[in-house]
Write a protein that holds these residues in place. Structure first.
Motif, PDB file in Angstrom:
ATOM      1  N   TYR A 125      -1.588   8.899  12.614  1.00 37.40           N
ATOM      2  CA  TYR A 125      -2.033   8.089  11.484  1.00 37.40           C
ATOM      3  C   TYR A 125      -3.034   7.031  11.920  1.00 37.40           C
ATOM      4  O   TYR A 125      -2.970   6.513  13.022  1.00 37.40           O
ATOM      5  CB  TYR A 125      -0.831   7.375  10.862  1.00 37.40           C
ATOM      6  CG  TYR A 125       0.228   8.276  10.273  1.00 37.40           C
ATOM      7  CD1 TYR A 125       0.077   9.646  10.174  1.00 37.40           C
ATOM      8  CD2 TYR A 125       1.408   7.720   9.806  1.00 37.40           C
ATOM      9  CE1 TYR A 125       1.062  10.441   9.616  1.00 37.40           C
ATOM     10  CE2 TYR A 125       2.399   8.508   9.248  1.00 37.40           C
ATOM     11  CZ  TYR A 125       2.220   9.862   9.157  1.00 37.40           C
ATOM     12  OH  TYR A 125       3.196  10.642   8.610  1.00 37.40           O
ATOM     13  N   CYS A 141      -2.195   3.117   8.728  1.00 39.46           N
ATOM     14  CA  CYS A 141      -1.147   3.231   7.723  1.00 39.46           C
ATOM     15  C   CYS A 141       0.210   3.306   8.416  1.00 39.46           C
ATOM     16  O   CYS A 141       0.301   3.598   9.603  1.00 39.46           O
ATOM     17  CB  CYS A 141      -1.376   4.401   6.791  1.00 39.46           C
ATOM     18  SG  CYS A 141      -1.677   5.955   7.585  1.00 39.46           S
ATOM     19  N   SER A 142       1.228   3.009   7.678  1.00 39.11           N
ATOM     20  CA  SER A 142       2.578   2.906   8.217  1.00 39.11           C
ATOM     21  C   SER A 142       3.127   4.248   8.674  1.00 39.11           C
ATOM     22  O   SER A 142       3.004   5.259   7.973  1.00 39.11           O
ATOM     23  CB  SER A 142       3.500   2.317   7.144  1.00 39.11           C
ATOM     24  OG  SER A 142       4.841   2.351   7.587  1.00 39.11           O
ATOM     25  N   ARG A 198       6.058   4.851   8.565  1.00 39.71           N
ATOM     26  CA  ARG A 198       7.192   5.105   7.675  1.00 39.71           C
ATOM     27  C   ARG A 198       6.874   6.216   6.680  1.00 39.71           C
ATOM     28  O   ARG A 198       7.752   6.712   5.985  1.00 39.71           O
ATOM     29  CB  ARG A 198       7.577   3.821   6.941  1.00 39.71           C
ATOM     30  CG  ARG A 198       8.245   2.827   7.877  1.00 39.71           C
ATOM     31  CD  ARG A 198       8.437   1.466   7.254  1.00 39.71           C
ATOM     32  NE  ARG A 198       9.090   1.519   5.966  1.00 39.71           N
ATOM     33  CZ  ARG A 198       9.078   0.518   5.108  1.00 39.71           C
ATOM     34  NH1 ARG A 198       8.454  -0.598   5.381  1.00 39.71           N
ATOM     35  NH2 ARG A 198       9.699   0.633   3.960  1.00 39.71           N
ATOM     36  N   PHE A 199       5.616   6.642   6.597  1.00 41.70           N
ATOM     37  CA  PHE A 199       5.267   7.773   5.742  1.00 41.70           C
ATOM     38  C   PHE A 199       5.716   9.091   6.354  1.00 41.70           C
ATOM     39  O   PHE A 199       5.652  10.122   5.706  1.00 41.70           O
ATOM     40  CB  PHE A 199       3.758   7.818   5.489  1.00 41.70           C
ATOM     41  CG  PHE A 199       3.284   6.784   4.516  1.00 41.70           C
ATOM     42  CD1 PHE A 199       3.526   6.927   3.159  1.00 41.70           C
ATOM     43  CD2 PHE A 199       2.598   5.671   4.955  1.00 41.70           C
ATOM     44  CE1 PHE A 199       3.094   5.977   2.257  1.00 41.70           C
ATOM     45  CE2 PHE A 199       2.160   4.711   4.054  1.00 41.70           C
ATOM     46  CZ  PHE A 199       2.412   4.859   2.707  1.00 41.70           C
ATOM     47  N   ARG A 203       8.521  12.742   1.638  1.00 43.98           N
ATOM     48  CA  ARG A 203       7.195  12.219   1.275  1.00 43.98           C
ATOM     49  C   ARG A 203       6.098  13.249   1.498  1.00 43.98           C
ATOM     50  O   ARG A 203       5.069  13.213   0.841  1.00 43.98           O
ATOM     51  CB  ARG A 203       6.896  10.945   2.044  1.00 43.98           C
ATOM     52  CG  ARG A 203       7.829   9.840   1.632  1.00 43.98           C
ATOM     53  CD  ARG A 203       7.328   8.494   2.045  1.00 43.98           C
ATOM     54  NE  ARG A 203       8.264   7.493   1.579  1.00 43.98           N
ATOM     55  CZ  ARG A 203       8.272   6.981   0.358  1.00 43.98           C
ATOM     56  NH1 ARG A 203       7.382   7.353  -0.520  1.00 43.98           N
ATOM     57  NH2 ARG A 203       9.160   6.071   0.020  1.00 43.98           N
ATOM     58  N   TYR A 204       6.306  14.182   2.421  1.00 45.70           N
ATOM     59  CA  TYR A 204       5.342  15.261   2.621  1.00 45.70           C
ATOM     60  C   TYR A 204       5.494  16.352   1.563  1.00 45.70           C
ATOM     61  O   TYR A 204       4.735  17.301   1.528  1.00 45.70           O
ATOM     62  CB  TYR A 204       5.522  15.896   3.995  1.00 45.70           C
ATOM     63  CG  TYR A 204       5.029  15.087   5.173  1.00 45.70           C
ATOM     64  CD1 TYR A 204       4.056  14.113   5.059  1.00 45.70           C
ATOM     65  CD2 TYR A 204       5.558  15.323   6.434  1.00 45.70           C
ATOM     66  CE1 TYR A 204       3.617  13.391   6.153  1.00 45.70           C
ATOM     67  CE2 TYR A 204       5.122  14.615   7.541  1.00 45.70           C
ATOM     68  CZ  TYR A 204       4.152  13.652   7.388  1.00 45.70           C
ATOM     69  OH  TYR A 204       3.711  12.955   8.486  1.00 45.70           O
ATOM     70  N   HIS A 239      -1.361  -0.599   2.066  1.00 45.31           N
ATOM     71  CA  HIS A 239      -0.316   0.231   1.462  1.00 45.31           C
ATOM     72  C   HIS A 239       0.921   0.277   2.344  1.00 45.31           C
ATOM     73  O   HIS A 239       0.849   0.321   3.558  1.00 45.31           O
ATOM     74  CB  HIS A 239      -0.807   1.660   1.230  1.00 45.31           C
ATOM     75  CG  HIS A 239      -1.768   1.764   0.102  1.00 45.31           C
ATOM     76  ND1 HIS A 239      -1.374   1.729  -1.204  1.00 45.31           N
ATOM     77  CD2 HIS A 239      -3.108   1.869   0.094  1.00 45.31           C
ATOM     78  CE1 HIS A 239      -2.431   1.828  -1.981  1.00 45.31           C
ATOM     79  NE2 HIS A 239      -3.500   1.910  -1.216  1.00 45.31           N
ATOM     80  N   VAL A 251       5.147   1.958   2.289  1.00 49.09           N
ATOM     81  CA  VAL A 251       5.976   2.941   1.607  1.00 49.09           C
ATOM     82  C   VAL A 251       6.419   2.274   0.304  1.00 49.09           C
ATOM     83  O   VAL A 251       7.100   1.258   0.310  1.00 49.09           O
ATOM     84  CB  VAL A 251       7.180   3.353   2.475  1.00 49.09           C
ATOM     85  CG1 VAL A 251       8.083   4.300   1.721  1.00 49.09           C
ATOM     86  CG2 VAL A 251       6.692   3.996   3.767  1.00 49.09           C
TER      87      VAL A 251
END
Length: 106
Positions: A36, A39-40, A42-43, A48-49, A87, A89
């Motif tokens: 990444y 971005c976090s 945590r994605f 989430r995918y 951004h 989560v």
């Protein structure tokens, strides 16, 4: 990059930089299921995918790699780029943010 590839678990790694060239190098050379940029990490979640509930997580090269759903017989690599707007989560940010709860299972 060599240190990350030697020492990290190969699940998800992130670079925070304004330098697009450094980010491109990072994303192409870091050996992780998720790489990444701004971005976090945590994605990094099967739900989430879009996989539905995860049935496991693998850091092996083959098979599977990364968050594992029922389609886990195929290996994927995920690249994500933040847009600089901070951004997070979504469920854990803002006025109605959820909180993490931790329970002692012993």
């Amino acid at each position: 990059v060599p240190h990350i590839n030697k020492s990290a678990p190969r699940h998800t790694d992130c670079i925070v930089t304004k330098d697009a060239g450094a980010a491109a190098t990072f994303q192409s050379q870091v050996d992780a299921a998720g790489v990444y940029w701004n971005c976090s990490t945590r994605f990094a979640d099967g739900f989430r995918y879009g996989f539905g509930a995860e049935v496991g997580i693998s850091t092996s090269m083959m098979p599977p790699r990364g968050p594992v759903g029922l389609e886990g017989l195929v290996t994927y690599r995920y690249k994500m780029v933040g847009d600089g707007s901070g951004h997070m989560v979504k469920d854990f940010a803002g006025d109605n943010a959820k909180v993490y709860t931790h329970k002692d299972l012993l």
